[in-house]
Design a protein around this motif. Structure first.
Motif, short mmCIF file in Angstrom:
data_model
loop_
_atom_site.label_atom_id
_atom_site.label_comp_id
_atom_site.label_asym_id
_atom_site.label_seq_id
_atom_site.Cartn_x
_atom_site.Cartn_y
_atom_site.Cartn_z
N GLY A 41 0.85 -1.19 0.00
CA GLY A 41 0.00 0.00 0.00
C GLY A 41 0.88 1.23 0.00
N HIS A 42 0.24 2.37 -0.25
CA HIS A 42 0.96 3.63 -0.28
C HIS A 42 1.45 4.03 1.08
CE1 HIS A 42 1.17 5.49 -4.06
NE2 HIS A 42 -0.06 5.14 -4.36
N THR A 43 2.39 4.97 1.13
CA THR A 43 2.74 5.61 2.38
C THR A 43 1.45 6.20 2.96
OG1 THR A 43 4.71 6.30 1.21
CG2 THR A 43 4.38 7.23 3.39
N GLY A 44 1.22 5.90 4.24
CA GLY A 44 0.03 6.46 4.87
C GLY A 44 -1.23 5.66 4.63
N SER A 45 -1.08 4.43 4.08
CA SER A 45 -2.27 3.62 3.85
C SER A 45 -2.61 2.78 5.08
CB SER A 45 -2.07 2.71 2.64
OG SER A 45 -0.97 1.85 2.86
N GLY A 46 -1.79 2.89 6.13
CA GLY A 46 -2.10 2.18 7.36
C GLY A 46 -1.33 0.88 7.57
N LYS A 47 -0.31 0.65 6.71
CA LYS A 47 0.42 -0.62 6.81
C LYS A 47 1.11 -0.78 8.16
CE LYS A 47 2.76 0.70 3.51
NZ LYS A 47 3.79 1.13 2.68
N SER A 48 1.86 0.24 8.56
CA SER A 48 2.63 0.12 9.79
C SER A 48 1.73 0.01 11.01
CB SER A 48 3.59 1.29 9.94
OG SER A 48 4.56 1.24 8.93
N MET A 225 -7.90 -5.07 -1.60
CA MET A 225 -7.92 -6.37 -2.28
C MET A 225 -7.20 -7.38 -1.41
SD MET A 225 -6.51 -5.52 -6.03
CE MET A 225 -6.81 -3.92 -6.72
N TYR A 226 -7.59 -8.64 -1.55
CA TYR A 226 -6.86 -9.70 -0.89
C TYR A 226 -6.97 -10.94 -1.75
CZ TYR A 226 -5.47 -13.30 2.38
OH TYR A 226 -4.82 -14.35 2.96
N GLY A 227 -5.86 -11.64 -1.93
CA GLY A 227 -5.94 -12.87 -2.71
C GLY A 227 -4.56 -13.42 -3.01
N THR A 228 -4.51 -14.43 -3.87
CA THR A 228 -3.22 -14.95 -4.29
C THR A 228 -2.60 -13.94 -5.23
OG1 THR A 228 -4.16 -15.99 -6.23
CG2 THR A 228 -4.14 -17.29 -4.22
N ARG A 229 -1.32 -14.07 -5.50
CA ARG A 229 -0.70 -13.04 -6.33
C ARG A 229 -1.28 -13.07 -7.74
NH1 ARG A 229 5.28 -15.64 -7.15
NH2 ARG A 229 4.55 -17.35 -8.42
N GLU A 230 -1.70 -14.26 -8.22
CA GLU A 230 -2.32 -14.33 -9.54
C GLU A 230 -3.60 -13.50 -9.55
OE1 GLU A 230 -1.14 -16.98 -7.94
OE2 GLU A 230 0.56 -17.44 -9.26
N GLU A 231 -4.40 -13.68 -8.50
CA GLU A 231 -5.66 -12.93 -8.43
C GLU A 231 -5.41 -11.43 -8.35
OE1 GLU A 231 -8.11 -16.39 -5.99
OE2 GLU A 231 -7.31 -14.66 -4.94
N ILE A 232 -4.42 -11.05 -7.55
CA ILE A 232 -4.17 -9.62 -7.36
C ILE A 232 -3.62 -8.98 -8.63
CG2 ILE A 232 -2.80 -7.92 -6.10
CD1 ILE A 232 -5.01 -9.13 -4.43
N PHE A 233 -2.61 -9.61 -9.22
CA PHE A 233 -1.97 -8.97 -10.36
C PHE A 233 -2.83 -9.02 -11.62
CE2 PHE A 233 2.23 -9.75 -8.08
CZ PHE A 233 2.16 -8.50 -7.52
N ASP A 237 -5.63 -2.92 -13.63
CA ASP A 237 -6.21 -1.59 -13.78
C ASP A 237 -6.62 -1.00 -12.43
OD1 ASP A 237 -5.80 -1.62 -16.46
OD2 ASP A 237 -7.77 -2.49 -16.94
N GLU A 238 -7.19 -1.88 -11.59
CA GLU A 238 -7.56 -1.40 -10.25
C GLU A 238 -6.33 -1.00 -9.46
OE1 GLU A 238 -10.54 -3.90 -8.05
OE2 GLU A 238 -10.51 -4.93 -9.98
N LEU A 239 -5.26 -1.80 -9.58
CA LEU A 239 -4.01 -1.48 -8.87
C LEU A 239 -3.49 -0.12 -9.34
CD1 LEU A 239 -2.15 -4.91 -8.84
CD2 LEU A 239 -2.92 -3.61 -6.86
N ARG A 240 -3.58 0.09 -10.65
CA ARG A 240 -3.15 1.38 -11.20
C ARG A 240 -3.95 2.51 -10.61
NH1 ARG A 240 -1.70 0.34 -16.86
NH2 ARG A 240 0.45 -0.38 -16.71
N ALA A 241 -5.27 2.28 -10.50
CA ALA A 241 -6.15 3.33 -9.99
C ALA A 241 -5.74 3.71 -8.56
CB ALA A 241 -7.60 2.86 -10.02
#
Lengths: 286, 274
Positions: A41-48, A225-233, A237-241
């Motif tokens: 996720g982006h900086t500030g997306s809540g990962k840490s 999103m959550y899933g296997t890497r195949e599902e995610i990648f 287009d959504e990832l780009r968004a």
């Protein structure tokens, strides 16, 4: 040998002040047993914030954190044992080294667990091996090590507790490509050898693609999103968004496919592209 | 840890925020002088009205000021009790066993409490809440600059202060991080006796000191790279300027202060006789 489930967790920094900031909002996610889960996720997306909830450093304002079905906040006295089971390597962990020797520093966790000297010593060696800390470094002062060596020593310090869940916040940030690869493959070895679940937070889609079984994408404090890497990648287009994109090599493969080079669309590593290309070329030679 | 509020600057864009820090510093000194000079109830009443107007002018919620009073509550209670019990003079108002309370004790207690409250409100109003630490040190440097003629290193002091203030939040954050990192390895900061607790802090203090030195070193190099060589001939991006607002404020403030003092002289209504 352990599964963590976050149920509708939320957390806000500086509640009731003008600096209030929502870090995580109503997030539900299961860290599956024995799998390597990537959080991106982006900086500030809540990962840490999210990873600090996993071992009870941050108490969610709302929601529950379940370790093997048990709420970790149910009994505050047990929190310390939760932290031994869920080992957390924070961002830039090299700044937490403090002891006189690398050996003593790695042994800090096992000592706090109350393990015997022999047991501690064995764990220090084991952890040093997984993290790639050479045995000749064990008797040096941690302040004499190079940046990369310090990072490994810090990772070893958490692995030495032999946690059931190993959580790492940006373990490869700021390392050179060789350092990245060696630290990440050490983490995978640890997972394979002990059966531990692993959570890796990263910015790098390439690392995610190469090492993770599951990927969770965070955006604005929620799970996008959550899933296997195949599902995610596949959802590029959504990832780009969201502004994340897919690994560069996946992009290249995709563009090649659209130009009429049929590489297939489940390619995430350079090696994968190389193999697919080799197959194509061999096919043509015939 | 996130609750540590050092330099409780409360960002805003009110008149009080925009005033020149030097004006605010001078105003605060005048304000403090006034509250310690006057002693009539009428003057304090007038002062309270003025102060309240300024509080509203600062556009900071009054609850913030109220919260700021909490730390001095103990001091107020303490001095009140001491004044009540220890001061003799005037009529005896109350007597029970070893406790004797005199008129003068009550007057002293009230006076000191009122002054402390004004002191706290005033420093919050003129400085801590409305002035960012940076402009505060700039203002101090500018006010003290005549001293540099006497070879007092004013610029160096103010630079040190600026750097210290700038790095307090950074160090707090870092303490937080290191503590969390060690907690993640099972460090226990909250149980055991004094010695074991002090020992438990070592894994936090050592990394903190190491990183403070590293930061200092890096900062020094960064400053040298940008050709920092002390205050001489140094110009500023934000030049302190006394604008019309500042002049008007100072004039009004001086008039009000004079009014309060005059009221004290000519209408010692309910004056606390000392």
């Amino acid at each position: 040998m352990a599964e963590i489930r976050l149920e509708g967790v939320s957390y806000t920094y500086g509640r009731g002040t003008p600096f209030e900031a929502h870090a995580v909002k109503d997030l539900t996610l299961t860290i599956e047993e024995g799998k390597i889960t990537g959080i991106i996720g982006h900086t500030g997306s809540g990962k840490s914030t999210l990873v600090e909830m996993l071992n009870g450093l941050i108490k969610p304002d709302f929601g529950r954190v379940l370790l093997d079905g048990e709420d970790i906040w149910a009994d505050k006295k047990k929190l310390r044992s939760v932290r031994f089971r869920v080992g957390l390597v924070m961002q830039y962990p090299e700044y937490q080294l403090f002891d006189e020797t690398v050996r003593a520093d790695i042994a800090f966790g096992p000592h706090n667990m109350g393990l015997s000297e022999e047991e501690t010593d064995e764990r220090v060696r084991e952890a040093a091996r997984f993290a790639g800390v050479g045995f000749e470094l064990l008797d040096k002062s941690p302040f004499e090590l190079s940046g990369g060596q310090k990072r490994r020593a810090a990772v070893a310090g958490v692995m030495a507790m032999r946690p059931d869940v190993l959580v790492l916040d940006e373990p490869a940030a700021g390392l050179d490509p060789k350092g990245r690869a060696s630290i990440l493959s050490g983490i995978r070895e640890y997972s394979e050898a002990t059966g531990a679940s692993v959570v890796i937070v990263s910015h790098s889609m390439e690392d995610m693609a190469a090492y993770c079984d599951r990927i969770a994408v965070l955006a604005d404090g929620g799970l996008a999103m959550y899933g296997t890497r195949e599902e995610i990648f596949a959802r590029r287009d959504e990832l780009r968004a969201i502004g994340l994109g897919v690994p560069l090599i996946t992009d290249i493969a995709y563009e090649l496919s659209s130009l009429g080079v049929p590489l297939g669309d489940d390619i995430y590593t350079v090696r994968g592209v190389a193999e697919a290309l080799a197959k194509l070329i061999k096919g043509r030679e015939r | 840890m996130h609750d540590i509020a050092l330099g409780q600057y409360f960002p805003g864009d009110s008149v009080m925020h925009r005033l020149d820090p030097r004006v605010k510093l001078v105003a605060l000194i005048a304000f403090i002088t006034v509250i310690f000079v006057v002693n009539s109830a009428a003057s304090f009443l007038l002062l309270a009205v003025f102060t309240f107007a300024l509080l509203l002018l600062s556009r900071i919620p009054l609850s913030v000021y109220a919260r700021g009073m909490k730390p001095i509550l103990f001091i107020i209670i303490f001095t009140t009790v001491i004044n009540l019990l220890m001061t003799t003079g005037g009529r005896q108002l109350f007597s029970f066993g070893f406790i004797h309370i005199y008129e003068k004790g009550v007057i002293n207690a009230v006076l000191v409490s009122v002054r402390l409250c004004f002191l706290m409100l005033g420093s919050g109003l003129f400085l801590t809440y409305t002035t960012s630490p940076l402009s505060l040190t700039d203002g101090l440097e500018s006010l003290l600059s005549p001293l540099s003629k006497l070879r007092v290193p004013v610029h160096e002091f103010s630079m040190m202060m600026t750097i210290a203030l700038r790095f307090i939040p950074t160090l707090v954050e870092e303490t937080d991080k290191v503590m969390n990192a060690q907690k993640a390895r099972g460090a226990d900061f909250s149980s055991g006796g004094l010695i074991s607790r002090a020992k438990a802090l070592l894994p936090v203090m050592i990394p903190l000191f190491v990183s403070a030195f590293r930061r200092a070193d890096e900062l020094a190099v960064a400053m040298e790279c940008r050709c920092y060589r002390g205050g001489e001939g140094r110009t500023r991006m934000k030049v302190l300027r006394c604008g019309r607002v500042d002049v008007v404020f100072l004039a009004v403030f001086a008039l009000l202060a004079a009014a309060v003092v005059l009221v004290n002289v000519f209408f010692p209504l309910f004056a606390f006789k000392l």
